[in-house]
Structures are given as C-alpha cells and as structure tokens.
Design a protein around this motif. Sequence first.
Motif, mmCIF file in Angstrom:
data_model
loop_
_atom_site.group_PDB
_atom_site.id
_atom_site.type_symbol
_atom_site.label_atom_id
_atom_site.label_comp_id
_atom_site.label_asym_id
_atom_site.label_seq_id
_atom_site.Cartn_x
_atom_site.Cartn_y
_atom_site.Cartn_z
ATOM 1 N N ALA A 104 0.827 -1.203 0.000
ATOM 2 C CA ALA A 104 0.000 0.000 0.000
ATOM 3 C C ALA A 104 0.861 1.253 0.000
ATOM 4 N N ALA A 105 1.972 1.220 0.730
ATOM 5 C CA ALA A 105 2.867 2.377 0.748
ATOM 6 C C ALA A 105 3.490 2.625 -0.619
ATOM 7 N N LEU A 106 3.869 1.543 -1.319
ATOM 8 C CA LEU A 106 4.452 1.709 -2.656
ATOM 9 C C LEU A 106 3.420 2.254 -3.644
ATOM 10 N N ALA A 107 2.163 1.808 -3.514
ATOM 11 C CA ALA A 107 1.119 2.351 -4.379
ATOM 12 C C ALA A 107 0.944 3.848 -4.162
ATOM 13 N N LEU A 126 -2.129 -5.973 -19.373
ATOM 14 C CA LEU A 126 -0.690 -5.790 -19.246
ATOM 15 C C LEU A 126 -0.341 -5.061 -17.950
ATOM 16 N N GLY A 127 -1.154 -4.075 -17.567
ATOM 17 C CA GLY A 127 -0.915 -3.382 -16.310
ATOM 18 C C GLY A 127 -1.070 -4.315 -15.121
ATOM 19 N N LEU A 128 -2.097 -5.171 -15.160
ATOM 20 C CA LEU A 128 -2.286 -6.151 -14.099
ATOM 21 C C LEU A 128 -1.116 -7.124 -14.050
ATOM 22 N N GLY A 129 -0.635 -7.548 -15.236
ATOM 23 C CA GLY A 129 0.536 -8.422 -15.286
ATOM 24 C C GLY A 129 1.765 -7.757 -14.698
ATOM 25 N N ALA A 130 1.949 -6.460 -14.986
ATOM 26 C CA ALA A 130 3.075 -5.725 -14.404
ATOM 27 C C ALA A 130 2.957 -5.683 -12.888
ATOM 28 N N GLY A 131 1.741 -5.445 -12.394
ATOM 29 C CA GLY A 131 1.540 -5.435 -10.949
ATOM 30 C C GLY A 131 1.849 -6.776 -10.317
ATOM 31 N N THR A 191 -4.195 5.503 -17.526
ATOM 32 C CA THR A 191 -4.994 5.333 -16.321
ATOM 33 C C THR A 191 -5.370 3.875 -16.107
ATOM 34 N N THR A 192 -5.815 3.208 -17.178
ATOM 35 C CA THR A 192 -6.215 1.804 -17.061
ATOM 36 C C THR A 192 -5.036 0.921 -16.692
ATOM 37 N N ALA A 193 -3.894 1.123 -17.352
ATOM 38 C CA ALA A 193 -2.714 0.307 -17.087
ATOM 39 C C ALA A 193 -2.223 0.493 -15.660
ATOM 40 N N THR A 194 -2.193 1.738 -15.193
ATOM 41 C CA THR A 194 -1.708 2.008 -13.843
ATOM 42 C C THR A 194 -2.661 1.459 -12.795
ATOM 43 N N ALA A 195 -3.961 1.565 -13.053
ATOM 44 C CA ALA A 195 -4.939 1.002 -12.125
ATOM 45 C C ALA A 195 -4.750 -0.507 -12.004
ATOM 46 N N GLY A 196 -4.563 -1.180 -13.131
ATOM 47 C CA GLY A 196 -4.310 -2.616 -13.105
ATOM 48 C C GLY A 196 -3.045 -2.948 -12.339
ATOM 49 N N MET A 197 -2.004 -2.129 -12.508
ATOM 50 C CA MET A 197 -0.747 -2.374 -11.819
ATOM 51 C C MET A 197 -0.917 -2.235 -10.310
ATOM 52 N N VAL A 198 -1.627 -1.189 -9.864
ATOM 53 C CA VAL A 198 -1.839 -0.977 -8.430
ATOM 54 C C VAL A 198 -2.576 -2.159 -7.819
ATOM 55 N N ILE A 199 -3.607 -2.650 -8.515
ATOM 56 C CA ILE A 199 -4.364 -3.796 -8.007
ATOM 57 C C ILE A 199 -3.486 -5.041 -7.932
ATOM 58 N N GLY A 200 -2.699 -5.287 -8.994
ATOM 59 C CA GLY A 200 -1.865 -6.481 -9.039
ATOM 60 C C GLY A 200 -0.768 -6.497 -8.002
ATOM 61 N N GLU A 201 -0.186 -5.333 -7.690
ATOM 62 C CA GLU A 201 0.958 -5.313 -6.781
ATOM 63 C C GLU A 201 0.556 -5.166 -5.314
ATOM 64 N N GLY A 245 -7.355 5.505 -2.919
ATOM 65 C CA GLY A 245 -6.789 6.819 -3.231
ATOM 66 C C GLY A 245 -5.767 6.743 -4.348
ATOM 67 N N ALA A 246 -4.943 5.680 -4.340
ATOM 68 C CA ALA A 246 -3.953 5.511 -5.410
ATOM 69 C C ALA A 246 -4.640 5.290 -6.752
#
Length: 275
Positions: A73-76, A158-163, A214-224, A258-259
């Motif tokens: 959560a802190a990294l997000a 791809l964003g979710l995969g990155a996360g 926005t979509t890619a970053t949102a997926g990344m935040v959820i995945g990580e 918030g992220a």
Amino acid sequence: MVCALGAAVCFGTATVLQAVAARQAGGGGGGEAALLLRALRQWRYLAGLALDGLGFLFQIAALRSLPIYAVGAALASSLAVTAVAAARLLRVRLSGTEWGAVAVVCAGLAMLGLASGPEGGEGGSDPLRYAMLAVAAGMLLLALAGGRLSGRARSLLLGLGAGLGFGVVEVSVRLIGSLAPGDLVTNPAAYALLVGGGAAFVLLTSALQRGSVTTATAGMVIGETIGPAAVGVVWLGDRTREGLAWLAVLGFAVAVAGALALARFGEAPVAAEEG
C-alpha cells in the motif's frame, strides 16, 4: 514504515524527474534508442535512476520488517508523490478531487501504520518459492506476447501483469532467507525476483506505449497490492496489532482506493500533456 514511505517518495519523485528529462530530450528524432541516449545526458534522468535504486533498497529494508500488505500500500502511494511533484515541476493542474485523493492516501497509510504488526515469522515453503517462479515465468510469457494483444482490455491486462510481476518481487524478498551466494543460486525465489521484476518493467512499458495510462496504472496498483498482501497473510504469517485488524483492512482499502483515483499520474509525461 519509514523505509516504505521513503521508497514511495523515491519512486514517485523519480517518475517526475525522468518525465522532465524525457520531455527535454524528445525533440531530436532518431527513435527510442536515440531518445534514451539523449535522456541519459540529462542530470534529472540520472537522478531519477539513482532514486529508483535507492527506493529499491528502501523497499527491501521495509519488506524485511513490515507485513507485505503495508509495504504494498505504501508503494502504491508513490502515485500521490508523483501527482504532487508533477503539479510543481510539470505544471500539471490537480483538481480538487485529486488533492482529496492525495489526502485519502495519506489517511490510509496513517491507519496502516497504526495497525501494522511486525512481519510474519514464517519463512515460506519451497512450494511457495516455486509458485512465485512459475508466476514470474507466466508474466514473462505475457510480456513476450504483449505486442500481439489488442482491444480495450490490453492496457488493463498488461498493467495487471506488471503489478503481479512487482508483487512477485515483494513476496520473493521475504522468501530469501540468506544472501550467501551459494544459497541464492539454489533458491527459486532469487530467480523469481529477477524474472518477475524484469517482466514487470517490460509489461508496464508495453501497456503505456499503446494504451490507456490510467487503465494500465490502475491494473498495476491492483496487481501489486491485493495478491501479495493475501500471500503474506495466508502463507507468511503477516498479522496486525492485537484488536486492530479492522483498522488495517480499512487503511489498506483507503490507501489503494486513493492511489487508483490518481492512476493517471502513472506516466507523468502524458499527465503533463493532459494538464
């Protein structure tokens, strides 16, 4: 928690410094390789790379003493740092809602800081280490096939995969008990860390190249955040302070929400152009 927040500040500030350097180096033509070489001549880009390295060290230190859910959560929250820094350095205009999202991230992290216990005492099993390596390999295969994907779901996938790749890094740090060369060579988690981190960067770059930031970053935040947090609680013994599990869950949800509201700052040059 200080180390986790330090990592977030480093990553968030690095994004903006590299964005400024990329914008200043972007007018010469010659393709991506030439753009990178021009950017590497700029002190801001080099400072950003140095901050990325420092942030990774802070991340490792945090994961050695905090539950994964708190560190994730802190990294997000680095998106909040990027948003504030972009508002100052890139003259990106933040709406009242986005300033509110920055405050929400801070409130969520404060709740997590109050509720988080020490890191779990369980070292993880060999099956879990091989599972992390398998996930990392899967993300690498997704990265190799990423250019062939199309459609609206491309950026999210791809964003979710990155996360998930970054999440593998978070979990793998906890699964590496000894840093002795002989132990590292025989530990599947060490290979999972390298493969997962490399795949994550490739996936995120591919997602941002031809898709919604926005979509890619949102997926990344959820995945990580969600997956690694679950692994930490279920298999590595991460717990909260006595009687404060509800506050940790609330703080985690608030910080991640918030992220997600600040997801457009996942790639600062695009955000600057939109502002």
